[in-house]
Motif scaffolding. Structure first.
Motif, short mmCIF file in Angstrom:
data_model
loop_
_atom_site.label_atom_id
_atom_site.label_comp_id
_atom_site.label_asym_id
_atom_site.label_seq_id
_atom_site.Cartn_x
_atom_site.Cartn_y
_atom_site.Cartn_z
N GLU A 102 -3.03 -0.86 5.06
CA GLU A 102 -3.38 -2.04 4.74
C GLU A 102 -5.06 -2.30 5.16
O GLU A 102 -6.30 -2.41 4.45
CB GLU A 102 -3.53 -3.24 5.82
CG GLU A 102 -1.99 -4.01 5.49
CD GLU A 102 -2.06 -5.34 4.67
OE1 GLU A 102 -3.04 -5.01 3.83
OE2 GLU A 102 -0.58 -4.70 4.04
N LEU A 103 -5.68 -1.01 5.89
CA LEU A 103 -6.56 -0.65 6.57
C LEU A 103 -7.20 0.41 5.36
O LEU A 103 -8.21 -0.11 4.74
CB LEU A 103 -6.61 0.18 7.69
CG LEU A 103 -8.09 0.90 7.70
CD1 LEU A 103 -8.99 0.11 8.13
CD2 LEU A 103 -7.73 2.30 8.88
N TYR A 104 -6.54 0.88 4.15
CA TYR A 104 -7.43 1.67 2.79
C TYR A 104 -7.74 0.82 2.55
O TYR A 104 -7.95 1.28 1.73
CB TYR A 104 -6.52 2.85 3.34
CG TYR A 104 -6.00 4.28 4.27
CD1 TYR A 104 -6.73 4.47 5.64
CD2 TYR A 104 -4.24 4.36 4.38
CE1 TYR A 104 -6.64 4.96 6.07
CE2 TYR A 104 -4.68 5.68 5.23
CZ TYR A 104 -5.45 5.61 6.42
OH TYR A 104 -5.07 7.24 7.47
N ALA A 105 -6.38 0.33 2.22
CA ALA A 105 -6.92 -0.62 0.78
C ALA A 105 -7.92 -1.82 1.54
O ALA A 105 -8.92 -1.93 0.27
CB ALA A 105 -5.45 -1.53 1.25
N LEU A 106 -8.16 -2.17 2.38
CA LEU A 106 -9.10 -3.27 2.93
C LEU A 106 -11.21 -2.02 2.14
O LEU A 106 -11.55 -2.45 2.34
CB LEU A 106 -8.91 -3.29 4.28
CG LEU A 106 -9.71 -4.59 4.81
CD1 LEU A 106 -9.67 -5.68 4.23
CD2 LEU A 106 -10.19 -4.90 6.65
N ALA A 107 -11.01 -1.01 2.56
CA ALA A 107 -11.84 -0.05 2.63
C ALA A 107 -11.83 0.38 1.42
O ALA A 107 -13.14 0.70 1.15
CB ALA A 107 -11.52 1.19 3.23
N CYS A 108 -11.15 0.13 0.20
CA CYS A 108 -11.33 0.57 -1.03
C CYS A 108 -11.91 -1.16 -2.13
O CYS A 108 -12.06 -0.53 -2.95
CB CYS A 108 -10.09 0.76 -1.98
SG CYS A 108 -9.57 2.90 -0.93
N ASP A 109 -12.05 -1.94 -1.21
CA ASP A 109 -12.07 -3.66 -1.86
C ASP A 109 -13.57 -3.37 -1.13
O ASP A 109 -13.94 -3.42 -0.19
CB ASP A 109 -10.92 -4.23 -1.52
CG ASP A 109 -10.03 -4.65 -1.89
OD1 ASP A 109 -9.61 -4.21 -2.64
OD2 ASP A 109 -9.04 -5.48 -1.38
N PRO A 110 -14.05 -4.48 -1.97
CA PRO A 110 -15.60 -4.36 -1.35
C PRO A 110 -15.77 -5.88 -0.66
O PRO A 110 -15.14 -6.33 -0.39
CB PRO A 110 -15.92 -5.14 -2.86
CG PRO A 110 -14.96 -5.51 -3.84
CD PRO A 110 -14.00 -4.77 -4.14
N PRO A 111 -16.54 -6.41 0.11
CA PRO A 111 -16.92 -6.51 1.77
C PRO A 111 -16.91 -7.95 0.42
O PRO A 111 -16.33 -9.05 1.76
CB PRO A 111 -18.17 -5.96 2.55
CG PRO A 111 -17.90 -4.71 1.70
CD PRO A 111 -17.60 -4.28 0.48
N GLU A 112 -17.80 -8.47 -0.32
CA GLU A 112 -17.53 -9.39 -0.55
C GLU A 112 -16.31 -10.10 -0.96
O GLU A 112 -16.10 -11.23 -0.70
CB GLU A 112 -18.12 -9.44 -2.31
CG GLU A 112 -19.69 -8.46 -2.37
CD GLU A 112 -19.95 -7.60 -1.80
OE1 GLU A 112 -19.33 -6.85 -2.91
OE2 GLU A 112 -20.56 -6.85 -1.80
#
Length: 182
Positions: A102-112
């Motif tokens: 989940e952390l890695y997926a979150l880091a690969c998504d744009p923060p917007e």
């Protein structure tokens, strides 16, 4: 002072065959193969000193594996299981594989996408978002940074290789006139 002799190891035919099979198998890890050699030599009646000289190891290593073999013989474990490393003490992993994913997926998504008014993730922002989404109870930004470094993830650079900024995009080329060629 009398010298204590090493405890004898009596191998059954099946145990001896399994140890020899481990040694012949090319996929056997070297540490397992070394331990199998120690046990085979010990069962042949060799002393710790003779085993250590022949295999270029310490007497302590020879003694450790002889004693461990004898200790685990009563548990009816397979030959290979008896040659494995013992469980080590220490704190178990804090985060599950799912949480790390989940952390890695979150880091690969744009923060917007998560309503964050930033252009790139920072470890602090990722830690806050992980807690906000209840993926983890708590995590420090420093630990998030270490986890990203271990995975070789650089969220602050991810957008550039996926979508270059508008200023770096190539502009359509205009037709070259005949005058500029001369």
């Amino acid at each position: 002072m009398p010298q204590l002799s090493a405890k004898p190891i009596n191998l059954s035919e099946s145990e001896k065959a399994d140890l020899e099979k481990l040694l012949r198998r090319s996929s056997t890890a070297q540490q397992i193969a070394l331990r199998a050699k120690i046990i085979l030599r010990a069962s042949a009646g060799e002393s710790h000193g003779a085993i250590s000289r022949a295999l270029n190891i310490t007497k302590d290593t020879s003694r450790l594996w002889r004693n461990r073999w004898l200790e685990l013989s009563d548990r009816k474990l397979s030959v290979e299981a008896r040659l494995e490393d013992a469980a080590r003490c220490g704190k178990p992993a804090t985060f599950t594989l799912e949480q790390l994913t989940e952390l890695y997926a979150l880091a690969c998504d744009p923060p917007e996408k998560y309503g964050r008014p930033i252009s790139h993730w920072t470890p602090r922002e990722l830690a806050d978002e992980l807690i906000a989404q209840k993926i983890v109870e708590s995590i420090s930004p420093r630990h998030v940074g270490r986890l990203l470094a271990e995975a070789d993830l650089k969220p602050h650079q991810s957008g550039y290789w996926l979508h270059p900024p508008p200023t770096q995009r190539s502009k359509p080329r205009s037709k070259i006139s005949a005058r500029s060629m001369n």
